[in-house]
Design a protein around this motif. Structure first.
Motif, short mmCIF file in Angstrom:
data_model
loop_
_atom_site.label_atom_id
_atom_site.label_comp_id
_atom_site.label_asym_id
_atom_site.label_seq_id
_atom_site.Cartn_x
_atom_site.Cartn_y
_atom_site.Cartn_z
N ASN A 89 21.05 9.97 64.89
CA ASN A 89 22.10 9.00 64.62
C ASN A 89 23.28 9.12 65.58
O ASN A 89 24.09 8.21 65.71
N ALA A 92 22.41 6.85 69.46
CA ALA A 92 21.93 5.48 69.32
C ALA A 92 21.86 4.73 70.65
O ALA A 92 21.03 3.84 70.84
N PRO A 96 15.44 4.63 71.69
CA PRO A 96 15.04 3.30 71.21
C PRO A 96 15.06 3.19 69.70
O PRO A 96 15.05 4.20 68.98
N ALA A 97 15.08 1.97 69.21
CA ALA A 97 15.00 1.73 67.77
C ALA A 97 13.65 2.20 67.25
O ALA A 97 12.65 2.14 67.95
N ARG A 99 11.40 3.22 63.20
CA ARG A 99 11.46 3.17 61.74
C ARG A 99 11.06 4.48 61.08
O ARG A 99 11.29 4.69 59.90
N TRP A 101 12.16 7.47 60.55
CA TRP A 101 13.23 8.46 60.46
C TRP A 101 12.93 9.52 59.41
O TRP A 101 12.19 9.28 58.45
N TRP A 121 15.57 11.28 64.33
CA TRP A 121 14.85 10.15 64.91
C TRP A 121 13.46 10.60 65.32
O TRP A 121 13.29 11.72 65.83
N ASN A 123 9.46 8.93 66.92
CA ASN A 123 8.72 7.76 67.39
C ASN A 123 7.43 7.56 66.62
O ASN A 123 6.56 6.81 67.05
#
Length: 237
Positions: A89, A92, A96-97, A99, A101, A121, A123
């Motif tokens: 966090n 950022a 990359p973005a 999901r 987490w 985070w 991948n």
């Protein structure tokens, strides 16, 4: 730069920006980079149910004064297939973005002097996952060796076990890299789970602690036997 080999662990004392380009690609990078928030530089946080317990003082150093550069993150991403990056966090603008987490729920009951959790985070294409251990210390939440509070932001050993053997169970990484090794908790977990480990740490004090902990883990042997090979009957044609 210096290099130490202990069993299936290869440990480097030096700057990861210099060492990472020399390394082979690994299956997974699991690491806890500096968050850039200046926490834990002068002394341990002694509060919280799962906070630091010893009250040891840590020397004031500037390793948490800034986050790794975007170039360093690019270099890290070039070294692995799967990633678990704690404090995601705070990065950022450099990652990359995603999901998949992870939330480490410290179950501190809103104790005022420590956070209720931390975020990683990844991948991995997964739903958000929580790690929590009811009753904490009495259930093995904390590291059980006498190096348990050797680093001001040290993660608990069971959390690292879970990251490798549960969260990353499907890719089942056999080689683990931590470019911000600290006191070596990720390496201890990797060795105990029968994986190969590469660690990098630039602070000599913590590097020496990591060497001792990983040497101890290698001497104790693998704690968890690998799952037996499964033979599947396939079609002959």
């Amino acid at each position: 730069m210096s290099k130490v080999i202990i069993g299936d662990a290869t440990l480097y004392l030096g700057d990861c920006m210099d060492i990472l380009p020399t390394l082979p690609k690994v299956d997974a990078v699991i690491t806890d980079p500096p968050y850039g928030i200046g926490v834990g530089l002068e002394k341990n946080n002694k509060g919280g149910k799962y906070g630091k317990q010893t009250g040891e003082l840590h020397e004031s150093i500037d390793w948490d004064s800034e986050t790794p550069s975007g170039d360093l993150f690019d270099l890290i991403f070039s070294r692995g297939d799967y990633f678990v990056i704690w404090g995601g966090n705070y990065f950022a603008d450099k990652i990359p973005a995603a999901r998949g987490w992870i939330v480490w729920d410290k179950m501190n009951d809103n104790f005022h002097s420590t956070s209720d959790g931390e975020i990683a985070w990844t991948n991995v294409d997964s739903r958000l996952r929580f790690f929590r251990r009811p009753h904490g210390l009495d259930k093995g939440f904390a590291c059980k060796d006498h190096f348990a509070n050797s680093h001001p932001t040290q993660k608990p050993l069971p959390l690292m076990h879970w990251c490798i053997s549960e969260f990353l169970k499907k890719p089942n990484p056999q080689t683990i890299l931590d470019p911000f090794m600290g006191s070596g908790t990720t390496g201890v977990a990797a060795i105990q789970l029968g994986r190969s480990f590469i660690g990098i740490e630039r602070e000599e004090r913590y590097f020496q602690i990591a060497c001792k902990r990983i040497e101890q883990a290698v001497a104790q042997g693998q704690l968890f036997a690998p799952e037996p090979m499964k033979h599947v009957q396939g079609d002959l044609i």
